[in-house]
Design a protein around this motif. Structure first.
Motif, mmCIF file in Angstrom:
data_model
loop_
_atom_site.group_PDB
_atom_site.id
_atom_site.type_symbol
_atom_site.label_atom_id
_atom_site.label_comp_id
_atom_site.label_asym_id
_atom_site.label_seq_id
_atom_site.Cartn_x
_atom_site.Cartn_y
_atom_site.Cartn_z
ATOM 1 N N GLU A 24 0.794 -1.223 0.000
ATOM 2 C CA GLU A 24 0.000 0.000 0.000
ATOM 3 C C GLU A 24 0.831 1.281 0.000
ATOM 4 O O GLU A 24 0.381 2.311 -0.531
ATOM 5 C CB GLU A 24 -0.938 0.016 1.209
ATOM 6 C CG GLU A 24 -0.220 0.006 2.540
ATOM 7 C CD GLU A 24 -1.189 -0.022 3.720
ATOM 8 O OE1 GLU A 24 -2.409 0.053 3.472
ATOM 9 O OE2 GLU A 24 -0.731 -0.110 4.865
ATOM 10 N N ASP A 25 2.030 1.272 0.595
ATOM 11 C CA ASP A 25 2.835 2.482 0.650
ATOM 12 C C ASP A 25 3.313 2.932 -0.728
ATOM 13 O O ASP A 25 3.735 4.072 -0.901
ATOM 14 C CB ASP A 25 4.051 2.273 1.561
ATOM 15 C CG ASP A 25 3.674 2.287 3.033
ATOM 16 O OD1 ASP A 25 2.510 2.613 3.329
ATOM 17 O OD2 ASP A 25 4.527 1.968 3.872
ATOM 18 N N ASP A 28 -1.163 4.785 -4.562
ATOM 19 C CA ASP A 28 -2.180 5.760 -4.180
ATOM 20 C C ASP A 28 -3.504 5.234 -4.696
ATOM 21 O O ASP A 28 -3.883 5.463 -5.833
ATOM 22 C CB ASP A 28 -1.867 7.131 -4.787
ATOM 23 C CG ASP A 28 -2.859 8.205 -4.318
ATOM 24 O OD1 ASP A 28 -3.808 7.848 -3.581
ATOM 25 O OD2 ASP A 28 -2.693 9.371 -4.710
ATOM 26 N N SER A 102 -10.710 2.735 7.099
ATOM 27 C CA SER A 102 -10.474 1.880 5.935
ATOM 28 C C SER A 102 -11.386 0.648 5.945
ATOM 29 O O SER A 102 -11.113 -0.336 5.277
ATOM 30 C CB SER A 102 -9.010 1.446 5.875
ATOM 31 O OG SER A 102 -8.636 0.766 7.065
ATOM 32 N N SER A 133 -7.921 8.564 1.462
ATOM 33 C CA SER A 133 -7.290 8.993 2.712
ATOM 34 C C SER A 133 -8.352 9.536 3.662
ATOM 35 O O SER A 133 -9.460 9.900 3.267
ATOM 36 C CB SER A 133 -6.248 10.082 2.431
ATOM 37 O OG SER A 133 -6.890 11.266 1.979
ATOM 38 N N PRO A 199 2.274 7.483 2.378
ATOM 39 C CA PRO A 199 1.127 7.842 3.223
ATOM 40 C C PRO A 199 1.568 8.476 4.533
ATOM 41 O O PRO A 199 2.571 8.075 5.127
ATOM 42 C CB PRO A 199 0.433 6.498 3.469
ATOM 43 C CG PRO A 199 1.511 5.485 3.317
ATOM 44 C CD PRO A 199 2.447 6.024 2.274
ATOM 45 N N ARG A 201 0.718 8.675 8.221
ATOM 46 C CA ARG A 201 -0.029 7.848 9.160
ATOM 47 C C ARG A 201 -0.334 8.600 10.459
ATOM 48 O O ARG A 201 0.447 9.431 10.902
ATOM 49 C CB ARG A 201 0.771 6.585 9.511
ATOM 50 C CG ARG A 201 1.099 5.702 8.313
ATOM 51 C CD ARG A 201 -0.112 4.980 7.789
ATOM 52 N NE ARG A 201 0.232 4.078 6.679
ATOM 53 C CZ ARG A 201 -0.660 3.379 5.996
ATOM 54 N NH1 ARG A 201 -1.950 3.469 6.311
ATOM 55 N NH2 ARG A 201 -0.284 2.588 5.009
ATOM 56 N N SER A 206 2.394 1.022 10.247
ATOM 57 C CA SER A 206 1.862 0.861 8.894
ATOM 58 C C SER A 206 0.398 0.470 8.899
ATOM 59 O O SER A 206 -0.269 0.543 7.869
ATOM 60 C CB SER A 206 2.677 -0.186 8.119
ATOM 61 O OG SER A 206 2.644 -1.440 8.789
ATOM 62 N N ASP A 209 -4.320 4.597 10.687
ATOM 63 C CA ASP A 209 -5.116 5.301 9.679
ATOM 64 C C ASP A 209 -4.242 6.237 8.847
ATOM 65 O O ASP A 209 -3.319 6.879 9.370
ATOM 66 C CB ASP A 209 -6.222 6.133 10.345
ATOM 67 C CG ASP A 209 -7.365 5.281 10.858
ATOM 68 O OD1 ASP A 209 -7.603 4.212 10.277
ATOM 69 O OD2 ASP A 209 -8.015 5.696 11.835
ATOM 70 N N LYS A 210 -4.544 6.298 7.557
ATOM 71 C CA LYS A 210 -3.816 7.187 6.654
ATOM 72 C C LYS A 210 -4.496 8.549 6.639
ATOM 73 O O LYS A 210 -5.664 8.659 6.275
ATOM 74 C CB LYS A 210 -3.766 6.599 5.241
ATOM 75 C CG LYS A 210 -2.927 7.432 4.280
ATOM 76 C CD LYS A 210 -2.695 6.717 2.966
ATOM 77 C CE LYS A 210 -3.900 6.705 2.075
ATOM 78 N NZ LYS A 210 -3.594 6.226 0.718
ATOM 79 N N GLN A 213 -1.987 11.442 1.547
ATOM 80 C CA GLN A 213 -0.908 10.886 0.727
ATOM 81 C C GLN A 213 0.059 12.011 0.390
ATOM 82 O O GLN A 213 -0.321 13.002 -0.237
ATOM 83 C CB GLN A 213 -1.470 10.251 -0.554
ATOM 84 C CG GLN A 213 -0.462 9.451 -1.359
ATOM 85 C CD GLN A 213 -0.144 8.096 -0.720
ATOM 86 O OE1 GLN A 213 -0.897 7.622 0.112
ATOM 87 N NE2 GLN A 213 0.947 7.465 -1.127
#
Length: 249
Positions: A24-25, A28, A102, A133, A199, A201, A206, A209-210, A213
């Motif tokens: 995921e990192d 986007d 998420s 996000s 992201p 955070r 990791s 929650d994000k 971005q």
């Protein structure tokens, strides 16, 4: 690129006829079309029906530069401890989704504020709400609030006694609720540059929650260090990035 599914931070994607997995990192997901679809037509979990045939609303974030600005420290729309927005959104998310931004339980509602897919489209969203996000979810929730008021979340807003204009993220919150100017929320210990799109955070993990971005190449003001994580400020929000994706400048 098409997103086919996700599993514990990994996204299955299809590119040029090939299918594989991306962490995921490095992805986007807000800009990646998804093969998922929902037929729900209500605004949010337990909410009144919205006009799913309406055209998409504005896609502008309206956040702008918010460094050093603060909202009130008390009251219904005190600034959240997690970013430049009203704490009412945190309370609403806790009621709607236990604060999981998420979440996708398969019930036709997505993300921290439990958007239906049709309502997400109505306010200009693409992809699915839980893939966006936290910042975008709040921005689009405020657009929904501007159209429907707190009635878009009738059960939880009544339970919480929510009223008044919450504002969105960043400037759209501060323009309504700002009270003062302060120094940066982080203790400056230098500047780092994002070497990837990374992201931001809420916590140094990791799985946290994000918040947003961070685009590749952005120069960030840094503060506290915790192991392989560093606290940074981005667009008025303070959060954490893994040092594997940033470098000192």
């Amino acid at each position: 690129m098409e997103v086919l599914g996700s599993r514990s931070g990994w996204y299955q994607v299809r590119v040029g006829g090939s299918t594989g997995w991306v962490w995921e990192d490095f992805l986007d997901v807000r800009s990646a079309p998804s093969s998922s679809s929902s037929g729900s037509s209500t605004a949010s979990s337990g909410s009144s029906t919205s006009s799913s045939s309406s055209t998409s609303g504005s896609t502008g974030s309206g956040s702008g530069s918010t460094s050093g600005r603060t909202g009130p420290t008390s009251g219904q729309h005190a600034q959240s401890a997690h970013g430049p927005y009203s704490s009412a959104w945190d309370r609403l998310a806790q009621c709607e989704s236990s604060g999981n931004w998420s979440i996708n339980t398969g019930n036709g509602y997505f993300g921290g504020l439990q958007f239906s897919e049709s309502s997400w489209r109505w306010v200009g969203g693409s992809g699915l709400p839980h893939q966006a996000s936290k910042q975008e979810q709040i921005e689009r929730a405020y657009q929904l609030w501007q159209r429907q008021g707190w009635g878009a979340w009738p059960a939880c807003s009544q339970r919480l006694g929510l009223s008044g204009n919450p504002g969105g993220w960043g400037n759209s919150y501060f323009n309504i609720h700002a009270v003062t100017q302060t120094s940066s929320a982080t203790t400056s210990a230098g500047q780092w540059r994002a070497t990837y799109s990374v992201p931001l955070r809420e916590e140094p993990s990791s799985s946290a929650d994000k918040l947003a971005q961070i685009p590749r190449g952005e120069v960030l003001r840094t503060g506290e260090r915790r192991g392989s994580w560093v606290q940074v400020e981005h667009d008025g929000a303070v959060g954490w990035v893994n040092t594997a994706y940033v470098m000192s400048v």
